[in-house]
Enzyme design. Sequence first.
Site, PDB file in Angstrom:
ATOM      1  NE  ARG A   1      -0.998  -2.219   3.320  1.00  0.00           N
ATOM      2  CZ  ARG A   1      -1.811  -3.265   3.348  1.00  0.00           C
ATOM      3  NH1 ARG A   1      -3.083  -3.098   3.485  1.00  0.00           N
ATOM      4  NH2 ARG A   1      -1.325  -4.462   3.266  1.00  0.00           N
ATOM      5  CB  THR A   2       3.834   2.424   1.842  1.00  0.00           C
ATOM      6  OG1 THR A   2       3.247   2.039   3.084  1.00  0.00           O
ATOM      7  CG2 THR A   2       4.562   3.734   2.023  1.00  0.00           C
TER       8      THR A   2
ATOM      9  CE  LYS B   1      24.850  -5.224 -11.948  1.00  0.00           C
ATOM     10  NZ  LYS B   1      24.918  -4.406 -13.159  1.00  0.00           N
TER      11      LYS B   1
ATOM     12  NE  ARG C   1       8.167   0.845   3.589  1.00  0.00           N
ATOM     13  CZ  ARG C   1       6.978   0.320   3.873  1.00  0.00           C
ATOM     14  NH1 ARG C   1       6.726  -0.940   3.564  1.00  0.00           N
ATOM     15  NH2 ARG C   1       6.038   1.035   4.437  1.00  0.00           N
TER      16      ARG C   1
ATOM     17  CG  HIS D   1       5.528   4.192   7.961  1.00  0.00           C
ATOM     18  ND1 HIS D   1       5.423   5.001   6.855  1.00  0.00           N
ATOM     19  CD2 HIS D   1       4.929   3.015   7.611  1.00  0.00           C
ATOM     20  CE1 HIS D   1       4.795   4.335   5.890  1.00  0.00           C
ATOM     21  NE2 HIS D   1       4.489   3.132   6.328  1.00  0.00           N
TER      22      HIS D   1
HETATM   23  C1  NCD Z   1       3.645  -1.060   8.030  1.00  0.00           C
HETATM   24  C2  NCD Z   1       5.126  -0.885   7.765  1.00  0.00           C
HETATM   25  O1  NCD Z   1       5.601  -1.268   6.694  1.00  0.00           O
HETATM   26  O2  NCD Z   1       5.752  -0.327   8.629  1.00  0.00           O
HETATM   27  N1  NCD Z   1       2.868  -1.202   6.893  1.00  0.00           N
HETATM   28  C3  NCD Z   1       2.504  -0.111   6.165  1.00  0.00           C
HETATM   29  O3  NCD Z   1       3.311   0.704   5.780  1.00  0.00           O
HETATM   30  N2  NCD Z   1       1.197   0.061   5.920  1.00  0.00           N
HETATM   31  C4  NCD Z   1       3.357  -2.055   9.083  1.00  0.00           C
HETATM   32  C5  NCD Z   1       3.753  -3.493   8.866  1.00  0.00           C
HETATM   33  O4  NCD Z   1       4.535  -3.825   7.995  1.00  0.00           O
HETATM   34  O5  NCD Z   1       3.255  -4.313   9.654  1.00  0.00           O
END
Ligand code: NCD
Length: 321
Positions: free
Chosen positions: A65-66, A93, A115, A143
Amino acid sequence: MSAAPTSTFYPHRHLLGIEELSAAEIDGLLDVADGYVALNRRAEKAMDALRGRTQINMFFESSTRTRTSFELAGKRLGADVINMSPSTSAIKKGETLIDTAATLNAMHPDVLVVRHPDSGAVKLLAENVNAAVINAGDGSHEHPTQALLDALTIRRRLGKLSGLTVAICGDIAHSRVARSNILLFNAIGSRVRLVAPPTLLPPAVDRYGVEVHHDMLEGLKDVDIVMMLRLQTERMQGSFVPSEREYFRFFGLDYEKLAVAKPDALIMHPGPMNRGVEIDSEVADDINRSVILDQVELGVAVRQACLEVLARNLDDPAHNQ
Ligand code: NCD
């Protein structure tokens, strides 16, 4: 480049964490995001706040989703969006993060959405590029856009964000979502209770300014919000809970435990959910109480707001913090 107005309420160049934001800055971002919600429900979704801008999404960790919502957000605002996949890039690499940053920087992107599995990696990258950087999750650190979308979901449902009691339940120790939410609710004037077995709490939890409970029936008593978290087994070395069945019995959200919360308490989960582990399937799908899909919808609007606000500041030398 046109002289678009800068975001006077937002003095930062990047969005690295909730920790660096004031309550007014959080509110300001949520106000901008709120404006995008109705626009995203129209058939015609093309907007131009990021026209001519280049956004690179760099996800060094898996995401559904992100990553999708950052991509949609950038595209709906007219940016050229590129998804860099570390599994097929030079990182495989042996290239270092700084070298990757320098390489990308030479191509003049405007926004990098990053990320990374290591806490602090996104900040390091931000210090080595000219682009605005958005932290899409760094290790178990922060986050920020998840906390902002959670806040917008609550604000739209309850009409307020302060004076609430929020229970965050489950694997707090490994959760950047929990950390960013604790910082946000503390900044905005709501109370946070953490509900988890001692093995799933972070070491210095007494410094977080929160109440801690090891019993769901105590922790959920009279709360306005119940936020459930996934067991992040990928960040665990060894086993932190005896078995998933036993975990569900004591810490999984079902109607029996939910009954002690306020009658209209909202059920939240950042996803991905593990049904039958931290949350009962029926509770997750409860159309009156669960706002889990609202969170996903509002995530796009929040990411549009963050992209827009950072892009507005890009041309202004004053926004260097
Ligand atoms: C979360 C994450 O990646 O920190 N998910 C997200 O971004 N919606 C939580 C998770 O991975 O459980």
